[in-house]
Design a protein around this motif. Structure first.
Motif, PDB file in Angstrom:
ATOM      1  N   ALA A 166       0.830  -1.213   0.000  1.00  0.00           N
ATOM      2  CA  ALA A 166       0.000   0.000   0.000  1.00  0.00           C
ATOM      3  C   ALA A 166       0.861   1.259   0.000  1.00  0.00           C
ATOM      4  O   ALA A 166       0.464   2.286  -0.553  1.00  0.00           O
ATOM      5  CB  ALA A 166      -0.936  -0.017   1.198  1.00  0.00           C
ATOM      6  N   GLN A 167       2.048   1.186   0.605  1.00  0.00           N
ATOM      7  CA  GLN A 167       2.931   2.355   0.682  1.00  0.00           C
ATOM      8  C   GLN A 167       3.795   2.527  -0.572  1.00  0.00           C
ATOM      9  O   GLN A 167       4.191   3.642  -0.899  1.00  0.00           O
ATOM     10  CB  GLN A 167       3.837   2.241   1.912  1.00  0.00           C
ATOM     11  N   ARG A 168       4.079   1.436  -1.263  1.00  0.00           N
ATOM     12  CA  ARG A 168       5.026   1.508  -2.384  1.00  0.00           C
ATOM     13  C   ARG A 168       4.396   1.414  -3.765  1.00  0.00           C
ATOM     14  O   ARG A 168       4.984   1.859  -4.740  1.00  0.00           O
ATOM     15  CB  ARG A 168       6.059   0.379  -2.244  1.00  0.00           C
ATOM     16  N   VAL A 169       3.231   0.795  -3.854  1.00  0.00           N
ATOM     17  CA  VAL A 169       2.617   0.534  -5.147  1.00  0.00           C
ATOM     18  C   VAL A 169       1.585   1.615  -5.459  1.00  0.00           C
ATOM     19  O   VAL A 169       0.773   1.952  -4.603  1.00  0.00           O
ATOM     20  CB  VAL A 169       1.955  -0.867  -5.144  1.00  0.00           C
ATOM     21  N   PRO A 170       1.600   2.170  -6.671  1.00  0.00           N
ATOM     22  CA  PRO A 170       0.598   3.174  -7.021  1.00  0.00           C
ATOM     23  C   PRO A 170      -0.833   2.640  -6.856  1.00  0.00           C
ATOM     24  O   PRO A 170      -1.096   1.460  -7.104  1.00  0.00           O
ATOM     25  CB  PRO A 170       0.899   3.469  -8.502  1.00  0.00           C
ATOM     26  N   GLN A 171      -1.725   3.522  -6.443  1.00  0.00           N
ATOM     27  CA  GLN A 171      -3.102   3.125  -6.166  1.00  0.00           C
ATOM     28  C   GLN A 171      -3.795   2.494  -7.371  1.00  0.00           C
ATOM     29  O   GLN A 171      -4.597   1.582  -7.215  1.00  0.00           O
ATOM     30  CB  GLN A 171      -3.917   4.329  -5.656  1.00  0.00           C
ATOM     31  N   TYR A 172      -3.484   2.972  -8.583  1.00  0.00           N
ATOM     32  CA  TYR A 172      -4.154   2.404  -9.758  1.00  0.00           C
ATOM     33  C   TYR A 172      -3.769   0.941  -9.959  1.00  0.00           C
ATOM     34  O   TYR A 172      -4.579   0.138 -10.448  1.00  0.00           O
ATOM     35  CB  TYR A 172      -3.880   3.244 -11.021  1.00  0.00           C
ATOM     36  N   LEU A 173      -2.541   0.548  -9.565  1.00  0.00           N
ATOM     37  CA  LEU A 173      -2.134  -0.857  -9.668  1.00  0.00           C
ATOM     38  C   LEU A 173      -2.791  -1.694  -8.587  1.00  0.00           C
ATOM     39  O   LEU A 173      -3.185  -2.844  -8.829  1.00  0.00           O
ATOM     40  CB  LEU A 173      -0.611  -0.989  -9.598  1.00  0.00           C
ATOM     41  N   ILE A 174      -2.917  -1.141  -7.386  1.00  0.00           N
ATOM     42  CA  ILE A 174      -3.622  -1.857  -6.316  1.00  0.00           C
ATOM     43  C   ILE A 174      -5.075  -2.059  -6.726  1.00  0.00           C
ATOM     44  O   ILE A 174      -5.639  -3.145  -6.556  1.00  0.00           O
ATOM     45  CB  ILE A 174      -3.507  -1.112  -4.975  1.00  0.00           C
ATOM     46  N   ALA A 175      -5.691  -1.016  -7.279  1.00  0.00           N
ATOM     47  CA  ALA A 175      -7.078  -1.124  -7.744  1.00  0.00           C
ATOM     48  C   ALA A 175      -7.198  -2.234  -8.787  1.00  0.00           C
ATOM     49  O   ALA A 175      -8.105  -3.084  -8.717  1.00  0.00           O
ATOM     50  CB  ALA A 175      -7.547   0.211  -8.311  1.00  0.00           C
ATOM     51  N   SER A 176      -6.280  -2.262  -9.740  1.00  0.00           N
ATOM     52  CA  SER A 176      -6.291  -3.281 -10.786  1.00  0.00           C
ATOM     53  C   SER A 176      -6.164  -4.678 -10.184  1.00  0.00           C
ATOM     54  O   SER A 176      -6.891  -5.600 -10.559  1.00  0.00           O
ATOM     55  CB  SER A 176      -5.141  -3.023 -11.760  1.00  0.00           C
ATOM     56  N   PHE A 177      -5.255  -4.846  -9.230  1.00  0.00           N
ATOM     57  CA  PHE A 177      -5.030  -6.134  -8.575  1.00  0.00           C
ATOM     58  C   PHE A 177      -6.285  -6.612  -7.840  1.00  0.00           C
ATOM     59  O   PHE A 177      -6.607  -7.804  -7.838  1.00  0.00           O
ATOM     60  CB  PHE A 177      -3.855  -6.005  -7.598  1.00  0.00           C
ATOM     61  N   LEU A 178      -7.005  -5.686  -7.223  1.00  0.00           N
ATOM     62  CA  LEU A 178      -8.185  -6.045  -6.421  1.00  0.00           C
ATOM     63  C   LEU A 178      -9.474  -6.062  -7.238  1.00  0.00           C
ATOM     64  O   LEU A 178     -10.544  -6.331  -6.698  1.00  0.00           O
ATOM     65  CB  LEU A 178      -8.315  -5.078  -5.241  1.00  0.00           C
ATOM     66  N   GLY A 179      -9.378  -5.763  -8.524  1.00  0.00           N
ATOM     67  CA  GLY A 179     -10.573  -5.758  -9.365  1.00  0.00           C
ATOM     68  C   GLY A 179     -11.450  -4.536  -9.152  1.00  0.00           C
ATOM     69  O   GLY A 179     -12.660  -4.585  -9.353  1.00  0.00           O
ATOM     70  N   LEU A 180     -10.838  -3.435  -8.748  1.00  0.00           N
ATOM     71  CA  LEU A 180     -11.560  -2.196  -8.472  1.00  0.00           C
ATOM     72  C   LEU A 180     -11.130  -1.128  -9.474  1.00  0.00           C
ATOM     73  O   LEU A 180     -10.127  -1.273 -10.154  1.00  0.00           O
ATOM     74  CB  LEU A 180     -11.255  -1.718  -7.045  1.00  0.00           C
ATOM     75  N   THR A 181     -11.884  -0.037  -9.507  1.00  0.00           N
ATOM     76  CA  THR A 181     -11.458   1.096 -10.330  1.00  0.00           C
ATOM     77  C   THR A 181     -10.645   2.043  -9.457  1.00  0.00           C
ATOM     78  O   THR A 181     -10.862   2.112  -8.239  1.00  0.00           O
ATOM     79  CB  THR A 181     -12.659   1.862 -10.919  1.00  0.00           C
ATOM     80  N   PRO A 182      -9.722   2.794 -10.044  1.00  0.00           N
ATOM     81  CA  PRO A 182      -8.961   3.777  -9.263  1.00  0.00           C
ATOM     82  C   PRO A 182      -9.883   4.798  -8.581  1.00  0.00           C
ATOM     83  O   PRO A 182      -9.617   5.223  -7.462  1.00  0.00           O
ATOM     84  CB  PRO A 182      -8.060   4.450 -10.294  1.00  0.00           C
ATOM     85  N   GLU A 183     -10.984   5.141  -9.248  1.00  0.00           N
ATOM     86  CA  GLU A 183     -11.929   6.104  -8.673  1.00  0.00           C
ATOM     87  C   GLU A 183     -12.575   5.544  -7.406  1.00  0.00           C
ATOM     88  O   GLU A 183     -12.729   6.253  -6.411  1.00  0.00           O
ATOM     89  CB  GLU A 183     -13.018   6.469  -9.705  1.00  0.00           C
ATOM     90  N   TYR A 184     -12.914   4.252  -7.440  1.00  0.00           N
ATOM     91  CA  TYR A 184     -13.535   3.633  -6.273  1.00  0.00           C
ATOM     92  C   TYR A 184     -12.542   3.579  -5.105  1.00  0.00           C
ATOM     93  O   TYR A 184     -12.902   3.835  -3.960  1.00  0.00           O
ATOM     94  CB  TYR A 184     -14.061   2.238  -6.608  1.00  0.00           C
ATOM     95  N   VAL A 185     -11.290   3.268  -5.411  1.00  0.00           N
ATOM     96  CA  VAL A 185     -10.255   3.249  -4.367  1.00  0.00           C
ATOM     97  C   VAL A 185     -10.110   4.643  -3.754  1.00  0.00           C
ATOM     98  O   VAL A 185      -9.997   4.785  -2.529  1.00  0.00           O
ATOM     99  CB  VAL A 185      -8.908   2.731  -4.926  1.00  0.00           C
ATOM    100  N   SER A 186     -10.152   5.681  -4.583  1.00  0.00           N
ATOM    101  CA  SER A 186     -10.086   7.057  -4.067  1.00  0.00           C
ATOM    102  C   SER A 186     -11.252   7.358  -3.136  1.00  0.00           C
ATOM    103  O   SER A 186     -11.076   7.990  -2.099  1.00  0.00           O
ATOM    104  CB  SER A 186     -10.073   8.061  -5.222  1.00  0.00           C
ATOM    105  N   GLU A 187     -12.450   6.893  -3.498  1.00  0.00           N
ATOM    106  CA  GLU A 187     -13.634   7.085  -2.641  1.00  0.00           C
ATOM    107  C   GLU A 187     -13.456   6.400  -1.292  1.00  0.00           C
ATOM    108  O   GLU A 187     -13.761   6.980  -0.245  1.00  0.00           O
ATOM    109  CB  GLU A 187     -14.885   6.528  -3.326  1.00  0.00           C
ATOM    110  N   ILE A 188     -12.974   5.157  -1.315  1.00  0.00           N
ATOM    111  CA  ILE A 188     -12.756   4.407  -0.066  1.00  0.00           C
ATOM    112  C   ILE A 188     -11.741   5.135   0.810  1.00  0.00           C
ATOM    113  O   ILE A 188     -11.943   5.297   2.012  1.00  0.00           O
ATOM    114  CB  ILE A 188     -12.264   2.971  -0.353  1.00  0.00           C
TER     115      ILE A 188
END
Length: 194
Positions: A166-188
Motif C-alpha cells: 500500500a505504501q510503495r505501489v501506485p493506487q491504480y495498480l492496487i485497484a487493478s489487482f483487487l478488481g476495483l477502479t482507481p476512482e472507487y479506491v479514491s472514494e474508499i
C-alpha cells in the motif's frame, strides 16, 4: 559482497540447509538484472523462459484485457518470486507481462539453468516446492476474499495486511489487482480519512 551478506543467501537459508561454500555455485546459475521503472522483463505472447527473484524493488504481473485494460494478477517485493509458473513449467508462451513498478534488481533463472541447479543441488527441489506451495496458497486466499468480502472490505483488508504494498505501489495498480477502479479506491480512501 560476501556470500553470507547476499539477500538471496538469507532467503534460501530460511527454507533449506546448504554449505556456505556452495552459495557462489548456486548463484552462478542466475543472471542479475537491473530493471528501470516500468521496464518489461517478460512480455505476453513470448515464451516464458525465466523466473524472477526480487532482490530490491517491486514487480507486477499483468495481462491486457480485450478492452485494453491492464489487470494486475500478482506483485513481488524483495524476497518474492514472479513468473507465469505454468508457462515456465511447460515452456510455452505466456499471456502475462512482468514489469518493474520501481527501479528493481532481480535474479533471473532460465528453465535450463534451473534444471541444472536442481541436479547439482537436489535440496533446492524442496526449496522450490515450498515456494510454489506458498504462492499457490496465496492465490487461493485471494480467490476466497473475492467471494467473501465486499469491494471495500477487500481494499481495507489488503492495505491492513500488506502495508508495504500500500505504501510503495501506485493506487491504480492496487485497484487493478483487487478488481476495483482507481476512482472507487479514491472514494474508499477519502471515506476512511474522514
Amino acid at each position: 559482497m560476501k556470500a553470507t551478506e547476499h539477500p538471496f543467501y538469507h532467503h534460501l537459508k530460511k527454507y533449506v540447509s546448504f554449505e556456505d561454500t556452495d552459495f557462489p555455485k548456486i548463484l552462478s546459475h542466475f543472471e542479475t538484472l537491473t530493471l528501470a521503472k516500468k521496464e518489461i522483463a517478460m512480455q505476453a505472447g513470448n515464451p516464458c523462459n525465466h523466473n524472477y527473484f526480487v532482490i530490491k524493488g517491486c514487480l507486477h504481473m499483468y495481462f491486457t484485457s480485450e478492452n485494453g485494460a491492464e489487470r494486475t494478477v500478482q506483485f513481488a517485493l524483495e524476497g518474492w518470486w514472479l513468473t507465469d509458473f505454468l508457462a515456465f513449467q511447460n515452456r510455452t508462451n505466456t499471456d502475462f507481462n512482468v514489469q518493474a513498478v520501481e527501479k528493481s534488481q532481480v535474479l533471473c533463472i532460465s528453465n535450463e539453468q534451473q534444471e541444472l541447479l536442481l541436479k547439482e543441488f537436489p535440496v533446492l527441489e524442496r526449496y522450490f516446492r515450498t515456494i510454489y506451495q506458498i504462492a499457490y496458497g496465496a492465490s487461493l486466499i485471494k480467490v476466497k476474499y473475492v467471494y467473501d468480502l465486499s469491494k471495500e472490505e477487500i481494499y481495507l483488508h489488503f492495505t491492513e495486511h500488506f502495508p508495504e504494498f500500500a505504501q510503495r505501489v501506485p493506487q491504480y495498480l492496487i485497484a487493478s489487482f483487487l478488481g476495483l477502479t482507481p476512482e472507487y479506491v479514491s472514494e474508499i480512501r477519502a471515506k476512511n480519512r474522514s
